[in-house]
Design a protein around this motif. Structure first.
Motif, PDB file in Angstrom:
ATOM      1  N   GLY A 177       0.711  -1.180  -0.046  1.00  0.00           N
ATOM      2  CA  GLY A 177      -0.050   0.000   0.089  1.00  0.00           C
ATOM      3  C   GLY A 177       0.817   1.226  -0.044  1.00  0.00           C
ATOM      4  N   ALA A 178       1.980   1.316   0.832  1.00  0.00           N
ATOM      5  CA  ALA A 178       2.775   2.389   0.930  1.00  0.00           C
ATOM      6  C   ALA A 178       3.500   2.521  -0.443  1.00  0.00           C
ATOM      7  N   ASP A 179       3.911   1.398  -1.293  1.00  0.00           N
ATOM      8  CA  ASP A 179       4.544   1.753  -2.406  1.00  0.00           C
ATOM      9  C   ASP A 179       3.585   2.242  -3.492  1.00  0.00           C
ATOM     10  N   MET A 180       2.448   1.909  -3.374  1.00  0.00           N
ATOM     11  CA  MET A 180       1.525   2.571  -4.392  1.00  0.00           C
ATOM     12  C   MET A 180       1.298   3.958  -4.040  1.00  0.00           C
ATOM     13  N   LYS A 181       1.137   4.415  -2.840  1.00  0.00           N
ATOM     14  CA  LYS A 181       0.861   5.719  -2.602  1.00  0.00           C
ATOM     15  C   LYS A 181       2.191   6.476  -2.888  1.00  0.00           C
ATOM     16  N   THR A 182       3.299   6.172  -2.899  1.00  0.00           N
ATOM     17  CA  THR A 182       4.508   6.556  -3.571  1.00  0.00           C
ATOM     18  C   THR A 182       4.349   6.863  -4.959  1.00  0.00           C
ATOM     19  N   ILE A 183       4.108   5.596  -5.537  1.00  0.00           N
ATOM     20  CA  ILE A 183       4.002   5.739  -7.101  1.00  0.00           C
ATOM     21  C   ILE A 183       3.052   6.735  -7.705  1.00  0.00           C
ATOM     22  N   VAL A 220       1.421  12.065 -10.027  1.00  0.00           N
ATOM     23  CA  VAL A 220       0.865  13.173  -9.788  1.00  0.00           C
ATOM     24  C   VAL A 220       1.906  14.387  -9.990  1.00  0.00           C
ATOM     25  N   ALA A 221       3.080  14.441  -9.409  1.00  0.00           N
ATOM     26  CA  ALA A 221       4.023  15.376  -9.597  1.00  0.00           C
ATOM     27  C   ALA A 221       4.703  15.391 -11.039  1.00  0.00           C
ATOM     28  N   VAL A 224       3.382  19.109  -4.937  1.00  0.00           N
ATOM     29  CA  VAL A 224       4.463  19.393  -3.927  1.00  0.00           C
ATOM     30  C   VAL A 224       3.956  18.893  -2.361  1.00  0.00           C
ATOM     31  N   ARG A 225       2.753  19.384  -2.238  1.00  0.00           N
ATOM     32  CA  ARG A 225       2.130  19.119  -1.156  1.00  0.00           C
ATOM     33  C   ARG A 225       1.655  17.731  -0.932  1.00  0.00           C
ATOM     34  N   GLN A 226       1.144  16.892  -1.870  1.00  0.00           N
ATOM     35  CA  GLN A 226       0.714  15.545  -1.710  1.00  0.00           C
ATOM     36  C   GLN A 226       2.075  14.635  -1.656  1.00  0.00           C
ATOM     37  N   CYS A 227       3.059  15.139  -2.254  1.00  0.00           N
ATOM     38  CA  CYS A 227       4.267  14.191  -2.016  1.00  0.00           C
ATOM     39  C   CYS A 227       4.417  14.020  -0.628  1.00  0.00           C
ATOM     40  N   PHE A 228       4.222  14.726   0.403  1.00  0.00           N
ATOM     41  CA  PHE A 228       4.632  14.482   1.767  1.00  0.00           C
ATOM     42  C   PHE A 228       3.278  14.033   2.663  1.00  0.00           C
ATOM     43  N   ARG A 229       3.629  13.329   3.936  1.00  0.00           N
ATOM     44  CA  ARG A 229       2.688  12.885   4.591  1.00  0.00           C
ATOM     45  C   ARG A 229       1.843  14.003   5.152  1.00  0.00           C
ATOM     46  N   THR A 230       0.508  14.093   5.240  1.00  0.00           N
ATOM     47  CA  THR A 230      -0.211  15.122   6.062  1.00  0.00           C
ATOM     48  C   THR A 230      -1.377  14.287   6.580  1.00  0.00           C
ATOM     49  N   ALA A 231      -2.048  15.177   7.514  1.00  0.00           N
ATOM     50  CA  ALA A 231      -3.150  14.645   8.112  1.00  0.00           C
ATOM     51  C   ALA A 231      -4.316  14.284   7.010  1.00  0.00           C
ATOM     52  N   ASP A 232      -4.369  14.884   5.864  1.00  0.00           N
ATOM     53  CA  ASP A 232      -5.430  14.332   5.107  1.00  0.00           C
ATOM     54  C   ASP A 232      -4.592  13.553   3.515  1.00  0.00           C
ATOM     55  N   ASP A 233      -3.799  12.625   4.271  1.00  0.00           N
ATOM     56  CA  ASP A 233      -3.137  11.782   3.238  1.00  0.00           C
ATOM     57  C   ASP A 233      -4.272  10.757   2.376  1.00  0.00           C
ATOM     58  N   ARG A 290      -7.189  11.459   1.667  1.00  0.00           N
ATOM     59  CA  ARG A 290      -8.055  12.426   0.675  1.00  0.00           C
ATOM     60  C   ARG A 290      -7.062  12.426  -0.365  1.00  0.00           C
ATOM     61  N   HIS A 291      -5.662  12.651  -0.281  1.00  0.00           N
ATOM     62  CA  HIS A 291      -5.059  12.886  -1.308  1.00  0.00           C
ATOM     63  C   HIS A 291      -4.744  11.596  -2.274  1.00  0.00           C
ATOM     64  N   ALA A 292      -4.861  10.429  -1.722  1.00  0.00           N
ATOM     65  CA  ALA A 292      -4.711   9.271  -2.366  1.00  0.00           C
ATOM     66  C   ALA A 292      -6.025   9.006  -3.287  1.00  0.00           C
ATOM     67  N   ARG A 293      -7.227   9.316  -2.694  1.00  0.00           N
ATOM     68  CA  ARG A 293      -8.511   9.277  -3.367  1.00  0.00           C
ATOM     69  C   ARG A 293      -8.295  10.385  -4.636  1.00  0.00           C
ATOM     70  N   LEU A 294      -7.686  11.470  -4.544  1.00  0.00           N
ATOM     71  CA  LEU A 294      -7.712  12.448  -5.573  1.00  0.00           C
ATOM     72  C   LEU A 294      -6.647  11.998  -6.526  1.00  0.00           C
ATOM     73  N   ALA A 295      -5.861  11.092  -6.403  1.00  0.00           N
ATOM     74  CA  ALA A 295      -4.617  10.970  -7.217  1.00  0.00           C
ATOM     75  C   ALA A 295      -5.087  10.837  -8.615  1.00  0.00           C
ATOM     76  N   LEU A 296      -5.897   9.854  -8.993  1.00  0.00           N
ATOM     77  CA  LEU A 296      -6.356   9.606 -10.305  1.00  0.00           C
ATOM     78  C   LEU A 296      -7.125  10.668 -10.979  1.00  0.00           C
ATOM     79  N   PRO A 297      -8.037  11.167 -10.456  1.00  0.00           N
ATOM     80  CA  PRO A 297      -8.721  12.418 -11.130  1.00  0.00           C
ATOM     81  C   PRO A 297      -7.833  13.604 -11.355  1.00  0.00           C
ATOM     82  N   ALA A 298      -6.844  13.704 -10.145  1.00  0.00           N
ATOM     83  CA  ALA A 298      -6.085  15.092 -10.392  1.00  0.00           C
ATOM     84  C   ALA A 298      -5.028  14.618 -11.664  1.00  0.00           C
ATOM     85  N   THR A 299      -4.550  13.549 -11.671  1.00  0.00           N
ATOM     86  CA  THR A 299      -3.676  13.006 -12.762  1.00  0.00           C
ATOM     87  C   THR A 299      -4.334  13.445 -14.061  1.00  0.00           C
TER      88      THR A 299
END
Length: 270
Positions: free
Chosen positions: A5-11, A16-17, A76-85, A87-96
């Motif tokens: 799961g962590a690998d996929m989040k990193t990918i 996105v970046a 840049v922000r979604q590259c780092f761990r945040t309290a809304d991590d 949320r960023h995971a759900r946004l990754a596909l549509p944002a891309t």
């Protein structure tokens, strides 16, 4: 050791970046700064301020600079761990998808495939509605998250609503559509009114968020400017665009205030 799961989040963070960089490079090329043809002059000038009755004046497109800065900040922000991590995971596909479609739209216009730009920008609009639905159903982690993520994608969505209307008008005009007997004033009024209606529906749906209204209002205001000064004057269209801006702003403020009033009792009893 990283989990799957962590690998996929990193990918996804990397995807996105990279997509954000692609979109910004595409915008740089589309601006003509890299020696290419500026968007308003590409495709035979089909997207210029004087091409259709709903085309905004040139300065309207400066909002893209704000959107791109916001998208880079989000990437840049979604590259780092945040309290809304999550949320960023759900946004990754549509944002891309939104970033890649943005670049695809610029390239389609630059290479003269104006017809192709229409399904691309419609797809972009759909993806941004999807993105904003996720934002609407989740909470940002603090003010920075609200500004960088919700603010950026709100501006993006509001502006693309106007851009889609202008692009559709440009594609139809280039294809030889002449309004089935209706003049440019009638079509300008109709499209401006529909754009205003979209803004009202968006304001009600997103509980009065400001950023979509700001961008949509900005675009319609410059449509009004273009119709009052230039080779394609249409006072009825300009008046309708201004009225639409006022109505959308009023509905947004009223909806936001109502949401606040409804939340206040819950806050007091929490």
């Amino acid at each position: 050791m990283l989990t799957k799961g962590a690998d996929m989040k990193t990918i996804w963070r990397i995807v996105v970046a990279v997509s954000a960089v692609v979109a910004v490079v595409g915008a740089f090329v589309g601006s003509g700064a890299a020696g290419g043809t500026p968007i308003q002059d590409a495709a035979g000038g089909a997207l210029s301020a004087s091409s259709t009755a709903i085309a905004p004046a040139g300065p309207a497109f400066s909002i893209w600079s704000v959107v791109y800065v916001g998208l880079l900040a989000y990437a840049v922000r979604q590259c780092f761990r945040t309290a809304d991590d999550a949320r960023h995971a759900r946004l990754a596909l549509p944002a891309t998808l939104s970033l890649l479609l943005n670049a695809a739209w610029i390239l389609s216009v630059q290479f003269g495939f104006l017809w192709l730009s229409e399904p691309v920008i419609v797809a972009l609009l759909v993806v941004l509605v999807w993105t904003f639905a996720i934002l609407r159903g989740t909470r940002p982690a603090g003010v920075v998250g609200a500004i960088v993520t919700d603010g950026t994608f709100g501006l993006y969505l509001g502006w693309v609503c106007v851009a889609t209307a202008a692009n559709t008008a440009a594609v139809l005009t280039a294809a030889g559509f002449r309004g089935v007997g209706l003049g440019q004033d009638v079509w300008g009024v109709l499209v401006a009114a529909v754009a205003g209606l979209v803004g009202v529906l968006l304001a009600v749906w997103d509980r009065g968020r400001l950023s979509p209204t700001v961008a949509l209002g900005w675009g319609l205001a410059w449509v009004a400017v273009a119709r009052l000064d230039g080779p394609l004057v249409s006072v009825p269209t300009a008046v309708t665009a201004v009225v639409a801006v006022v109505v959308v702003v009023v509905v947004t403020v009223a909806t936001r205030a109502r949401a606040g009033w409804r939340a206040a009792p819950a806050a007091r009893t929490a």
